[in-house]
Design a protein around this motif. Structure first.
Motif, PDB file in Angstrom:
ATOM      1  N   SER A 186       0.868  -1.160  -0.240  1.00 11.63           N
ATOM      2  CA  SER A 186       0.335   0.170  -0.083  1.00 11.63           C
ATOM      3  C   SER A 186       0.413   0.914   0.079  1.00 11.63           C
ATOM      4  N   PHE A 187       2.601   0.870   0.167  1.00 12.01           N
ATOM      5  CA  PHE A 187       3.186   2.252  -0.034  1.00 12.01           C
ATOM      6  C   PHE A 187       3.277   3.016  -1.581  1.00 12.01           C
ATOM      7  N   ARG A 188       3.142   3.935  -2.039  1.00 13.58           N
ATOM      8  CA  ARG A 188       3.326   4.429  -3.279  1.00 13.58           C
ATOM      9  C   ARG A 188       4.135   5.151  -3.448  1.00 13.58           C
ATOM     10  N   CYS A 189       5.113   5.266  -4.758  1.00  9.48           N
ATOM     11  CA  CYS A 189       6.857   6.293  -4.423  1.00  9.48           C
ATOM     12  C   CYS A 189       6.879   7.754  -5.253  1.00  9.48           C
ATOM     13  N   VAL A 190       6.446   8.656  -4.264  1.00 11.51           N
ATOM     14  CA  VAL A 190       5.787   9.970  -5.072  1.00 11.51           C
ATOM     15  C   VAL A 190       7.581  10.722  -4.852  1.00 11.51           C
ATOM     16  N   GLU A 247       4.800   7.241   0.044  1.00 10.12           N
ATOM     17  CA  GLU A 247       4.294   6.753   1.180  1.00 10.12           C
ATOM     18  C   GLU A 247       2.976   6.095   0.843  1.00 10.12           C
ATOM     19  N   ARG A 248       2.403   6.020   2.176  1.00  8.42           N
ATOM     20  CA  ARG A 248       0.713   5.317   1.846  1.00  8.42           C
ATOM     21  C   ARG A 248       0.095   6.201   0.809  1.00  8.42           C
ATOM     22  N   GLU A 249      -0.723   5.314  -0.191  1.00  5.14           N
ATOM     23  CA  GLU A 249      -2.308   5.024  -1.370  1.00  5.14           C
ATOM     24  C   GLU A 249      -3.178   6.366  -0.273  1.00  5.14           C
ATOM     25  N   PRO A 271      -6.267   7.751  -7.649  1.00  5.74           N
ATOM     26  CA  PRO A 271      -4.875   6.568  -8.612  1.00  5.74           C
ATOM     27  C   PRO A 271      -3.813   6.892  -8.921  1.00  5.74           C
ATOM     28  N   ARG A 272      -2.962   6.207  -8.986  1.00 11.09           N
ATOM     29  CA  ARG A 272      -1.778   5.234  -8.889  1.00 11.09           C
ATOM     30  C   ARG A 272      -0.800   7.263  -9.578  1.00 11.09           C
ATOM     31  N   GLY A 273      -0.772   7.537  -9.059  1.00 13.85           N
ATOM     32  CA  GLY A 273       0.745   8.631  -9.944  1.00 13.85           C
ATOM     33  C   GLY A 273       2.222   8.239 -10.579  1.00 13.85           C
ATOM     34  N   ARG A 274       3.308   9.267 -10.891  1.00 11.22           N
ATOM     35  CA  ARG A 274       4.177   8.653 -11.424  1.00 11.22           C
ATOM     36  C   ARG A 274       5.204   9.885 -10.344  1.00 11.22           C
ATOM     37  N   PRO A 275       5.773   8.800 -10.055  1.00 11.39           N
ATOM     38  CA  PRO A 275       7.142   9.365  -8.860  1.00 11.39           C
ATOM     39  C   PRO A 275       7.703  11.468  -9.308  1.00 11.39           C
ATOM     40  N   PHE A 276       7.569  11.666  -8.409  1.00  9.01           N
ATOM     41  CA  PHE A 276       8.571  12.999  -9.168  1.00  9.01           C
ATOM     42  C   PHE A 276      10.493  12.639  -8.782  1.00  9.01           C
ATOM     43  N   ASP A 277      10.503  12.400 -10.026  1.00  6.94           N
ATOM     44  CA  ASP A 277      12.803  12.055 -10.215  1.00  6.94           C
ATOM     45  C   ASP A 277      13.079  13.255 -10.197  1.00  6.94           C
TER      46      ASP A 277
END
Ligand code: FES
Ligand SMILES: [Fe+2]
Length: 446
Positions: free
Chosen positions: A190-194, A364-366, A371-377
């Motif tokens: 349930s974590f997503r890369c931000v 961060e936790r979703e 919706p799933r977003g793209r990380p800020f690289d």
């Protein structure tokens, strides 16, 4: 094979809980300093380690949709990770089978096929060769099947994507040993890369990774943390490729002669206040009767997550919020987990043995319903990166640490059992490289 280490065998460490302070028997573990600057050793790593180990490449959020791609590079190796139209994640060596040009660089979305920018050979997202311009020139027997892109093993742990260039390597699940099970209660899925941040560090990749593999340096380099961290009872376990240290925050270090709730509060705000959304300590909040500062800080983290992001952390205990699980995965990965955060730190070899690439990924936790977003690289020069007070202290040290290990009189590191995870990195390196000490040092340890 000689391990070229003094002070216990590899087997002594495996599966045992290691206390942080005190080594009643034995002597320091000595490791040749040349491993941190020798071009010969770096060449051995490139030949025998990087093509054979599982290594984190990116996050699932970088390649979550069909047509997403990410190019992962380590040293001279380049791997292309692609999400197929069928939803499958695949990886290939990033080399066109015509004359070897790479197919994609960086990362992106919306890929329909892989078209080599040099002469236009075309591959589908499964790596099959589908088009060859002016194909008659290659003769009528051009075997497209044998010219498919070379596959690379790819797999995931939670939201982290790993690759292994060795087709015969053990599976990722085997490689990670008990770590996924050990961390299961944190529900990593349930974590997503931000965001991810990449920078060039002025030190060997191991020097960077070592700084995230022991807490011995906290009492000196990170004194600000002693007010809110038990660095003495931080237990460690080594499993094989992997190890863990568990560090309890929200309590003061037993090293401090005097400490009270204000000590803990001020230290926590100063070093990790952003987890509560607080940057200035102000007045110390009163601890309710029968509770503790640890409980109070845990509740403030829950409140912050709920109020700012709508994330419910009520299912996780105060201990799960404040006991940091620091996993070290050979060769170069540190995964930091508490109930509210997942952070990845990864050190890769740079252009020369005294340089490294440091990558940090923040998860961060979703947020429910998002919706799933793209990380800020971002990629920044070292003097512009900000990893926060504590990691900035680690990074600021690297240049001097590298200069020191290169001095001719400094022939060996002398390590404590408290640095067991650093020792384990070297024991794994020796297994993969299969070296005799004299190949590197020119002689036995002094
Ligand atoms: S190198 Fe790829 S088409 Fe020529
Ligand atoms: Fe540190």
């Amino acid at each position: 094979m000689s391990l070229e280490l003094v002070g216990g065998t590899r087997e002594d460490m495996l599966g045992t809980a290691i206390t942080s302070v005190g080594n009643a028997e034995g002597s320091p573990v000595r490791i040749p300093a040349a491993r941190y600057h020798s071009p010969e050793f770096a060449a051995l790593e490139h030949e025998r380690v990087w093509p054979r180990v599982w290594q984190i490449a990116c996050s699932l959020d970088h390649v979550s949709q069909p047509g997403d791609w990410f190019e992962y590079r380590v040293g001279r190796y380049a791997v292309l990770i692609v999400r197929g139209r069928d939803g499958e994640l695949r990886a290939f060596q990033n080399a066109c089978h015509h004359r070897g040009n790479v197919l994609c660089t960086g990362s992106g979305q919306g890929l329909k096929n892989l078209r080599c920018p040099y002469h236009g050979w075309m591959y589908d997202l499964r790596g099959q060769l589908t088009g060859v311009p002016s194909h008659k020139g290659f003769g009528k027997d051009l075997d497209r099947g044998s010219l498919a892109l070379t596959p690379v093993q790819v797999d995931t742990w939670g939201p982290m994507v790993f690759v292994n260039l060795d087709p015969d390597a053990m599976t990722l699940a085997e490689y990670l040993e008990v770590v996924p099970e050990d961390a299961a209660s944190f529900d990593l899925d349930s974590f997503r890369c931000v965001a991810s941040m990449k920078t060039e560090a002025p030190a060997n990749w191991k020097l960077v990774a070592d700084g995230f593999s022991e807490t011995y340096h906290v009492q000196t380099l990170h004194r600000e943390m002693l007010g809110c961290m038990d660095d003495i009872d931080a237990g460690q376990t080594i499993w094989g490729h992997t190890g863990v240290s568990r560090q309890l925050y929200g309590v003061a270090s037993p090293r401090l002669v005097r400490s009270d709730d204000t000590t803990i509060w001020q230290s926590f705000v100063r070093t990790q206040g952003e987890r509560m959304g607080i940057t200035e300590p102000g007045e110390t909040p009163p601890v309710p009767a029968g509770s503790s500062m640890l409980e109070l800080i845990a509740q403030k983290i829950r409140d912050f997550q709920r109020e700012t992001k709508g994330i419910d952390l009520s299912g996780w205990s105060a201990r799960q919020l404040l006991e940091l699980q620091q996993y070290n995965i050979f060769p170069n990965l540190t995964v930091l987990i508490t109930a509210d955060l997942l952070q990845v730190l990864c050190a890769r070899p740079g252009a020369t043995p005294d340089r490294a690439e440091l990558v940090g990924m923040t998860f961060e936790r979703e947020i429910p319903g998002t919706p799933r977003g793209r990380p800020f690289d971002v990629e920044l020069p070292l003097d512009q990166v900000d990893f926060g007070l504590v990691l900035n202290q680690d990074i600021a040290l690297l240049r001097d640490a590298q200069r020191g290990v290169q001095q001719p009189g400094f022939t060996h590191l002398n390590l404590s059992c408290e640095e067991a995870r650093v020792i384990n990195t070297h024991r794994n390196l020796e297994r993969y490289i299969g070296i005799e000490p004299s190949e590197i040092t020119g002689g036995p340890a002094r």
